[in-house]
Design a protein around this motif. Structure first.
Motif, mmCIF file in Angstrom:
data_model
loop_
_atom_site.group_PDB
_atom_site.id
_atom_site.type_symbol
_atom_site.label_atom_id
_atom_site.label_comp_id
_atom_site.label_asym_id
_atom_site.label_seq_id
_atom_site.Cartn_x
_atom_site.Cartn_y
_atom_site.Cartn_z
ATOM 1 N N PRO A 16 0.828 -1.203 0.000
ATOM 2 C CA PRO A 16 0.000 0.000 0.000
ATOM 3 C C PRO A 16 0.867 1.260 0.000
ATOM 4 C CG PRO A 16 0.206 -0.820 2.227
ATOM 5 C CD PRO A 16 0.947 -1.790 1.345
ATOM 6 N N GLY A 17 0.211 2.413 -0.128
ATOM 7 C CA GLY A 17 0.933 3.675 -0.065
ATOM 8 C C GLY A 17 1.507 3.926 1.321
ATOM 9 N N ILE A 18 2.453 4.841 1.401
ATOM 10 C CA ILE A 18 3.140 5.171 2.655
ATOM 11 C C ILE A 18 2.786 6.596 3.047
ATOM 12 C CG2 ILE A 18 5.403 5.456 3.755
ATOM 13 C CD1 ILE A 18 6.430 3.341 1.708
ATOM 14 N N TYR B 141 7.340 7.725 -5.615
ATOM 15 C CA TYR B 141 6.486 8.465 -6.547
ATOM 16 C C TYR B 141 5.421 9.252 -5.787
ATOM 17 C CZ TYR B 141 3.090 9.248 -10.311
ATOM 18 O OH TYR B 141 2.223 9.808 -11.202
ATOM 19 N N CYS B 142 5.319 10.555 -6.103
ATOM 20 C CA CYS B 142 4.322 11.447 -5.502
ATOM 21 C C CYS B 142 3.324 11.838 -6.593
ATOM 22 C CB CYS B 142 4.992 12.703 -4.947
ATOM 23 S SG CYS B 142 6.381 12.364 -3.866
ATOM 24 N N ASP B 143 2.061 11.533 -6.371
ATOM 25 C CA ASP B 143 1.047 11.656 -7.410
ATOM 26 C C ASP B 143 0.127 12.848 -7.180
ATOM 27 O OD1 ASP B 143 -0.463 11.075 -9.629
ATOM 28 O OD2 ASP B 143 -1.669 9.534 -8.653
ATOM 29 N N LYS B 144 0.692 14.061 -7.090
ATOM 30 C CA LYS B 144 -0.116 15.267 -6.947
ATOM 31 C C LYS B 144 -0.239 15.945 -8.314
ATOM 32 C CE LYS B 144 -1.404 15.612 -2.645
ATOM 33 N NZ LYS B 144 -1.474 16.854 -1.898
ATOM 34 N N GLU B 145 -1.466 16.072 -8.800
ATOM 35 C CA GLU B 145 -1.689 16.614 -10.140
ATOM 36 C C GLU B 145 -1.046 17.991 -10.297
ATOM 37 O OE1 GLU B 145 -5.347 17.507 -13.253
ATOM 38 O OE2 GLU B 145 -5.756 16.524 -11.331
ATOM 39 N N GLY C 164 -0.024 13.463 6.029
ATOM 40 C CA GLY C 164 -1.163 12.574 5.837
ATOM 41 C C GLY C 164 -1.410 12.145 4.408
ATOM 42 N N ASP C 165 -0.712 12.769 3.431
ATOM 43 C CA ASP C 165 -0.788 12.291 2.051
ATOM 44 C C ASP C 165 -0.093 10.935 1.948
ATOM 45 O OD1 ASP C 165 -2.154 14.515 1.148
ATOM 46 O OD2 ASP C 165 -0.366 15.535 0.376
ATOM 47 N N TYR C 166 -0.227 10.297 0.785
ATOM 48 C CA TYR C 166 0.403 8.999 0.580
ATOM 49 C C TYR C 166 1.291 9.013 -0.661
ATOM 50 C CZ TYR C 166 -2.387 6.855 4.227
ATOM 51 O OH TYR C 166 -2.927 6.553 5.452
ATOM 52 N N VAL C 167 2.411 8.308 -0.562
ATOM 53 C CA VAL C 167 3.325 8.118 -1.691
ATOM 54 C C VAL C 167 3.594 6.636 -1.837
ATOM 55 C CG1 VAL C 167 4.428 10.375 -1.371
ATOM 56 C CG2 VAL C 167 5.366 8.382 -0.194
ATOM 57 N N LYS C 168 4.289 6.282 -2.920
ATOM 58 C CA LYS C 168 4.540 4.861 -3.187
ATOM 59 C C LYS C 168 5.990 4.632 -3.594
ATOM 60 C CE LYS C 168 -0.245 4.018 -4.468
ATOM 61 N NZ LYS C 168 -1.197 3.658 -5.536
ATOM 62 N N ILE C 169 6.553 3.532 -3.116
ATOM 63 C CA ILE C 169 7.880 3.101 -3.561
ATOM 64 C C ILE C 169 7.741 2.520 -4.963
ATOM 65 C CG2 ILE C 169 9.758 1.443 -3.196
ATOM 66 C CD1 ILE C 169 9.193 1.638 -0.193
#
Length: 196
Positions: A6-8, A147-151, A187-192
């Motif tokens: 899951p995201g971190i 990876y940070c997925d902020k538009e 509190g946002d989430y990122v992913k390896i």
């Protein structure tokens, strides 16, 4: 792009100070103990009610938060933007790795100290438990990409240090400069996405 689920959760770090008991007493008085204000993401860690002033060759910051509990050695963590105002040139380091780093003046209500070393820009990192490390296929001291997925500001952070301990909770730590570059909030989430 292969994302590891899951995201971190993200923890954004503003400028702050860790003090030794000896330095704490020089600033606040003999036998002084920090007063917990609110818990942080890592077990046993907290922001204290106490603040100090950081004074550099070119400028200063007032009311900089002390994080507890006390440590063996004092350490100041700032962003690169902060370093320009203060007039210091700290290296990017893992927390606790302070040999060869610049010092700074710290002023408290009852005195001030001249740190000979201890000012760093914290290396971005992920705290995790051993079971988390097994899940993500990494080990302590590995470097990964996140990876940070902020538009509008999607980006990949590389050179992210993995820190594994039974005392940790799963959390991605970046400083305020890095968070702003990626529009990240607590509190946002990122992913390896990969391991080096």
């Amino acid at each position: 792009m292969q994302l590891k689920e899951p995201g971190i959760v993200v923890g954004v770090s503003n400028r702050h100070v860790h003090l030794s008991q000896e330095d704490l007493e020089k600033l606040f008085g003999k036998g002084y103990e920090l007063t917990p204000l609110r818990p942080l993401g890592q077990p046993g860690q907290y922001a204290s009610e106490e603040c100090i002033d950081l004074i550099g060759p070119k400028g200063a910051f007032q009311k900089v938060r002390i994080l507890g509990p006390v440590r063996k050695e004092s350490q100041v963590e700032i962003s690169r933007s902060d370093s320009f105002k203060l007039g210091v040139t700290p290296p990017v380091r893992d927390s606790g790795d302070i040999e060869g780093t610049p010092g700074i003046t710290i002023k408290g209500p009852l005195g001030e100290i001249e740190l000979k070393k201890g000012v760093i820009i914290a290396k971005r990192h992920i705290h995790m438990l051993p079971r988390d490390a097994e899940h993500y296929g990494v080990k302590d001291k590995d470097l990964v990409s996140v990876y940070c997925d902020k538009e509008g500001r999607r980006l990949v952070f590389q050179d992210v240090l993995i820190r594994v301990s039974e005392k940790f909770a799963l959390e991605f730590h970046v400083d305020i400069d890095e968070a702003n570059a990626a529009l990240l909030n607590n509190g946002d989430y990122v992913k390896i996405i990969e391991k080096f």
